[in-house]
Design a protein around this motif. Sequence first.
Motif, short mmCIF file in Angstrom:
data_model
loop_
_atom_site.label_atom_id
_atom_site.label_comp_id
_atom_site.label_asym_id
_atom_site.label_seq_id
_atom_site.Cartn_x
_atom_site.Cartn_y
_atom_site.Cartn_z
N THR A 12 0.81 -1.21 0.20
CA THR A 12 0.02 0.20 -0.02
C THR A 12 1.07 1.30 0.07
O THR A 12 0.67 2.16 -0.76
N LEU A 13 1.55 1.31 0.90
CA LEU A 13 2.70 2.39 1.02
C LEU A 13 4.05 2.13 0.50
O LEU A 13 4.90 3.10 -0.14
N VAL A 14 4.60 0.76 0.42
CA VAL A 14 5.90 0.46 -0.14
C VAL A 14 5.69 -0.66 -1.14
O VAL A 14 4.85 -1.64 -0.91
N ASP A 15 6.52 -0.77 -2.17
CA ASP A 15 6.11 -1.73 -3.33
C ASP A 15 6.96 -2.88 -2.99
O ASP A 15 7.96 -3.08 -3.64
N THR A 16 6.40 -3.99 -2.13
CA THR A 16 6.95 -4.95 -1.52
C THR A 16 6.42 -6.34 -2.32
O THR A 16 7.00 -7.53 -1.90
N PRO A 177 -15.56 -0.27 7.71
CA PRO A 177 -15.57 -0.04 6.46
C PRO A 177 -13.95 -0.09 5.90
O PRO A 177 -13.10 0.14 6.62
N SER A 178 -13.97 -0.71 4.55
CA SER A 178 -12.57 -0.38 4.17
C SER A 178 -12.63 0.18 2.75
O SER A 178 -13.51 0.12 2.13
N VAL A 179 -11.43 0.78 2.15
CA VAL A 179 -11.22 0.99 1.12
C VAL A 179 -9.82 0.63 0.61
O VAL A 179 -9.09 0.11 1.30
N ALA A 180 -9.59 0.26 -0.69
CA ALA A 180 -8.77 -0.35 -1.27
C ALA A 180 -7.90 0.61 -2.28
O ALA A 180 -8.44 1.04 -3.10
N VAL A 181 -6.71 0.30 -2.58
CA VAL A 181 -6.04 0.89 -3.76
C VAL A 181 -5.54 -0.41 -4.50
O VAL A 181 -5.12 -1.43 -4.08
N ARG A 182 -5.17 -0.17 -5.92
CA ARG A 182 -4.86 -1.33 -6.67
C ARG A 182 -3.27 -1.46 -6.66
O ARG A 182 -2.75 -2.46 -7.57
N THR A 183 -2.66 -0.80 -5.85
CA THR A 183 -1.01 -1.18 -5.96
C THR A 183 -0.35 -2.22 -5.38
O THR A 183 0.68 -2.49 -5.66
N GLY A 184 -1.35 -3.18 -4.88
CA GLY A 184 -0.73 -4.68 -4.65
C GLY A 184 -0.80 -5.52 -5.78
O GLY A 184 -0.59 -6.78 -5.39
N GLY A 185 -1.82 -5.09 -6.78
CA GLY A 185 -2.00 -6.19 -7.87
C GLY A 185 -3.34 -6.96 -7.74
O GLY A 185 -3.43 -7.88 -8.82
N PHE A 186 -4.21 -6.59 -6.99
CA PHE A 186 -5.41 -6.84 -6.99
C PHE A 186 -6.37 -6.19 -7.81
O PHE A 186 -6.44 -5.15 -7.92
N GLY A 187 -7.33 -7.06 -8.53
CA GLY A 187 -8.20 -6.25 -9.35
C GLY A 187 -9.44 -5.53 -8.57
O GLY A 187 -9.76 -5.80 -7.40
N GLU A 188 -10.16 -4.53 -9.11
CA GLU A 188 -11.13 -3.90 -8.58
C GLU A 188 -12.29 -4.78 -8.17
O GLU A 188 -12.72 -4.76 -6.94
N ARG A 189 -12.62 -5.50 -9.02
CA ARG A 189 -13.88 -6.49 -8.58
C ARG A 189 -13.76 -7.28 -7.56
O ARG A 189 -14.50 -7.42 -6.57
N GLU A 190 -12.56 -7.99 -7.48
CA GLU A 190 -12.07 -8.90 -6.23
C GLU A 190 -12.11 -8.30 -5.11
O GLU A 190 -12.48 -8.51 -4.21
N LEU A 191 -11.56 -6.97 -5.17
CA LEU A 191 -11.37 -6.04 -3.85
C LEU A 191 -12.58 -5.81 -3.34
O LEU A 191 -13.19 -5.89 -2.13
N ARG A 192 -13.73 -5.36 -4.41
CA ARG A 192 -14.96 -4.88 -3.96
C ARG A 192 -15.75 -6.32 -3.44
O ARG A 192 -16.44 -6.21 -2.30
N ASP A 193 -15.56 -7.43 -4.16
CA ASP A 193 -16.20 -8.54 -3.53
C ASP A 193 -15.66 -9.17 -2.16
O ASP A 193 -16.63 -9.82 -1.62
#
Length: 221
Positions: A12-16, A177-193
């Motif tokens: 999320t903050l570091v590209d690991t 509640p949670s919100v997500a960024v796509r920086t980890g390589g996960f897709g939008e739909r699966e994060l929402r699901d």
Amino acid sequence: MSRVLVLDVDGTLVDTNYHHALAWFRAFRRFDVTVPVWRIHRAIGMGGDQLVPTVAGQDVEDRLGDSVRDVWKKEVDAILDEVCPIEGARRLLEAARDAGYTVVLASSGKPDHVDKYLDLLDARELANDWTSSGDVSETKPEPNLIEVALRKAGDDEAVVVGDSVWDCQAAERIGLPSVAVRTGGFGERELRDNGASRVYENLDDLRADLPNLPTGKPRRS
């Protein structure tokens, strides 16, 4: 009462995330266990206690779990200097502070890794507190890390921010509640699901929406 931003670190903050995936692959191979890297990537965001049985099975966990985790740590340490902040990470932290959030960096990483990331982000002056694997007995998708972060924050009107389905699941298990960024390589739909109420393409998009993030109170057991 201020709102709490429970902010994941790895991915999320570091590209690991891909560094971790490669380190796990090499650690398994050291014991003649081959797990496809793509499958490992799908589990990044879990702690090592959860990841080994998830990707390699309970038998590997029972026979080799602690040994694999020890080798993984050495493999990650060898490439830790290659890790970079994700674009916009410090801008997000500054904006969250200026917006009045209590910011807790919720990492289940090893304490020395968390120290490295804090220095990399120059985040000690921006975060109110932070966590590491030393603070929890069970890692994501269990909600222990979030519970510790809320105790450190001293408030419980919060939102969880992460990059993986495991962050979203952990928040959902505690009723936040949670919100997500796509920086980890996960897709939008699966994060929402998996529970994310909003998904952002990058950290600057998230930063622009900070005033509008949903917050809630956790369920108490």
